[in-house]
Motif scaffolding. Structure first.
Motif, short mmCIF file in Angstrom:
data_model
loop_
_atom_site.label_atom_id
_atom_site.label_comp_id
_atom_site.label_asym_id
_atom_site.label_seq_id
_atom_site.Cartn_x
_atom_site.Cartn_y
_atom_site.Cartn_z
N ILE A 83 0.86 -1.18 0.00
CA ILE A 83 0.00 0.00 0.00
C ILE A 83 0.90 1.23 0.00
O ILE A 83 1.93 1.27 0.70
CB ILE A 83 -0.92 0.00 1.24
N GLN A 84 0.51 2.23 -0.77
CA GLN A 84 1.23 3.51 -0.74
C GLN A 84 0.60 4.35 0.37
O GLN A 84 -0.35 5.08 0.15
CB GLN A 84 1.13 4.19 -2.11
N ARG A 85 1.17 4.26 1.56
CA ARG A 85 0.51 4.76 2.77
C ARG A 85 0.45 6.29 2.86
O ARG A 85 -0.34 6.83 3.63
CB ARG A 85 1.19 4.19 4.02
N ASP A 86 1.25 6.99 2.07
CA ASP A 86 1.20 8.45 2.12
C ASP A 86 0.45 9.04 0.93
O ASP A 86 0.46 10.25 0.73
CB ASP A 86 2.60 9.05 2.23
N MET A 87 -0.23 8.20 0.15
CA MET A 87 -1.07 8.70 -0.93
C MET A 87 -2.45 9.04 -0.36
O MET A 87 -3.16 8.16 0.12
CB MET A 87 -1.20 7.66 -2.04
N LEU A 101 -6.52 7.96 -10.97
CA LEU A 101 -6.45 7.76 -12.42
C LEU A 101 -5.32 6.83 -12.84
O LEU A 101 -4.83 6.91 -13.97
CB LEU A 101 -6.30 9.12 -13.12
N SER A 102 -4.91 5.93 -11.96
CA SER A 102 -3.78 5.06 -12.27
C SER A 102 -4.20 3.66 -12.69
O SER A 102 -3.37 2.89 -13.19
CB SER A 102 -2.88 4.93 -11.03
N ASN A 103 -5.47 3.30 -12.44
CA ASN A 103 -5.95 1.94 -12.65
C ASN A 103 -5.24 0.91 -11.78
O ASN A 103 -5.28 -0.29 -12.07
CB ASN A 103 -5.83 1.52 -14.13
N LEU A 104 -4.58 1.37 -10.73
CA LEU A 104 -3.95 0.47 -9.78
C LEU A 104 -4.85 0.30 -8.56
O LEU A 104 -5.45 1.27 -8.09
CB LEU A 104 -2.60 1.02 -9.32
N PRO A 105 -4.96 -0.92 -8.03
CA PRO A 105 -5.76 -1.11 -6.83
C PRO A 105 -5.06 -0.48 -5.62
O PRO A 105 -3.84 -0.28 -5.62
CB PRO A 105 -5.82 -2.63 -6.68
N LEU A 108 -1.82 -3.35 -3.74
CA LEU A 108 -1.06 -3.91 -4.86
C LEU A 108 -0.56 -5.29 -4.45
O LEU A 108 0.21 -5.41 -3.49
CB LEU A 108 0.11 -3.00 -5.20
N GLU A 109 -0.99 -6.31 -5.14
CA GLU A 109 -0.59 -7.68 -4.82
C GLU A 109 0.34 -8.18 -5.91
O GLU A 109 -0.07 -8.43 -7.04
CB GLU A 109 -1.82 -8.59 -4.70
N TYR A 110 1.62 -8.30 -5.55
CA TYR A 110 2.60 -8.78 -6.52
C TYR A 110 3.83 -9.30 -5.78
O TYR A 110 4.39 -8.61 -4.93
CB TYR A 110 3.03 -7.67 -7.50
N VAL A 140 6.02 -1.39 7.85
CA VAL A 140 6.20 -0.01 7.40
C VAL A 140 7.59 0.16 6.80
O VAL A 140 8.59 -0.13 7.47
CB VAL A 140 6.02 0.97 8.58
N ASP A 141 7.64 0.63 5.55
CA ASP A 141 8.94 0.92 4.95
C ASP A 141 8.83 2.16 4.07
O ASP A 141 7.81 2.85 4.07
CB ASP A 141 9.48 -0.30 4.19
N MET A 142 9.89 2.42 3.28
CA MET A 142 9.92 3.64 2.48
C MET A 142 10.22 3.40 1.00
O MET A 142 10.41 4.37 0.26
CB MET A 142 10.95 4.63 3.07
N GLU A 143 10.28 2.12 0.56
CA GLU A 143 10.64 1.86 -0.84
C GLU A 143 9.84 0.74 -1.52
O GLU A 143 9.70 0.75 -2.75
CB GLU A 143 12.14 1.47 -0.96
N ALA A 144 9.34 -0.23 -0.80
CA ALA A 144 8.89 -1.49 -1.40
C ALA A 144 7.76 -1.33 -2.41
O ALA A 144 7.73 -2.01 -3.44
CB ALA A 144 8.49 -2.49 -0.32
N TYR A 145 6.79 -0.46 -2.13
CA TYR A 145 5.66 -0.29 -3.06
C TYR A 145 6.17 0.09 -4.45
O TYR A 145 5.73 -0.47 -5.46
CB TYR A 145 4.70 0.77 -2.53
N ALA A 146 7.08 1.05 -4.50
CA ALA A 146 7.60 1.50 -5.80
C ALA A 146 8.32 0.38 -6.52
O ALA A 146 8.17 0.20 -7.74
CB ALA A 146 8.53 2.70 -5.59
N LEU A 147 9.10 -0.40 -5.81
CA LEU A 147 9.84 -1.50 -6.42
C LEU A 147 8.89 -2.57 -6.93
O LEU A 147 9.07 -3.10 -8.03
CB LEU A 147 10.82 -2.08 -5.40
N ALA A 148 7.89 -2.92 -6.11
CA ALA A 148 6.92 -3.94 -6.52
C ALA A 148 6.14 -3.50 -7.75
O ALA A 148 5.89 -4.29 -8.66
CB ALA A 148 5.97 -4.25 -5.36
N MET A 149 5.76 -2.23 -7.79
CA MET A 149 4.99 -1.73 -8.92
C MET A 149 5.80 -1.79 -10.21
O MET A 149 5.30 -2.20 -11.26
CB MET A 149 4.53 -0.30 -8.67
N ILE A 150 7.06 -1.40 -10.14
CA ILE A 150 7.91 -1.45 -11.33
C ILE A 150 8.14 -2.89 -11.77
O ILE A 150 8.06 -3.21 -12.96
CB ILE A 150 9.24 -0.73 -11.07
N ALA A 151 8.42 -3.78 -10.82
CA ALA A 151 8.61 -5.20 -11.16
C ALA A 151 7.36 -5.75 -11.85
O ALA A 151 7.45 -6.48 -12.85
CB ALA A 151 8.93 -6.00 -9.91
N MET A 152 6.19 -5.39 -11.32
CA MET A 152 4.93 -5.86 -11.90
C MET A 152 4.78 -5.33 -13.33
O MET A 152 4.45 -6.09 -14.25
CB MET A 152 3.76 -5.40 -11.04
#
Length: 200
Positions: A83-87, A101-105, A108-110, A140-152
């Motif tokens: 989850i992008q917790r600061d969005m 407007l991202s079409n992302l849930p 994010l499950e990946y 709680v972290d500061m990078e994983a969501y972005a990495l998972a989204m790009i990998a997906m």
């Protein structure tokens, strides 16, 4: 080989190990394909995008420290939900954590779940959380969501392991400073790595 399950493993030379900080990798990962992104979602996204172009990994493994008031300090948690917790664009009628407007849930499950490890939901944001009080995520972290989204989006298999260094509470900063160096040792044991670059 890095074994994810009894049926699934990846050659060590084709794996990219991603850390925010060199201290989280220590010397355990010397000689392996490592990426030090720096702290935060923007740094993580930028550095991983560059690395994918040059290294074309068969598996991205995100390793690092994280906070949690659900798991115990010293636990290693496998996260495949993010989850992008600061969005927060509720002011425009969107749900909390929803990227407009991202079409992302929102969730994010990946990524893989690794046999023998507890699983968690990782909330990623560009702040060091010291007052965690929600149940929608428990790591709680500061990078994983972005990495998972790009990998997906790049269709690259992904594994995220987080070493719990603090309780995401008032003592988080002090606990993190003490615990962060223990992460690499824990990862080396789980992944069966040693300084001679041999995996079992």
């Amino acid at each position: 080989m890095i074994r994810i399950t009894k049926e699934l493993s990846f050659p060590l030379e084709n794996i990219l190990f991603s850390f925010a900080l060199k201290s989280e990798a220590a010397d355990v990962f010397d000689g392996h394909n490592t990426l030090i992104t720096g702290i935060g979602k923007v740094n993580a996204a930028y550095e991983l995008s560059k690395a994918i172009q040059h290294k074309k990994p068969s598996l991205i493994v995100n390793l690092g420290s994280a906070g949690s008031n659900y798991f115990q300090k010293g636990d290693v948690i496998c996260c495949s939900k993010f989850i992008q917790r600061d969005m927060d664009v509720r002011g425009l009628g969107f749900e909390q954590y929803e990227t407009p407007l991202s079409n992302l849930p929102i969730l994010l499950e990946y990524g893989f779940e690794m046999e023998g490890l507890q699983t968690g939901i990782c909330g990623t944001g560009d702040n060091f959380e010291m007052g965690h009080n929600t149940r929608i995520y428990n790591v709680v972290d500061m990078e994983a969501y972005a990495l998972a989204m790009i990998a997906m989006k790049e269709n690259i298999p992904f594994l995220c392991l987080k070493y719990i260094s603090d309780g995401a509470d008032d003592n988080a900063a002090d606990d993190w400073m003490i615990q962060v160096h223990k992460a690499a040792v824990a990862y080396g044991n789980i992944l069966n790595l040693n300084k001679n670059n041999i995996s079992i």
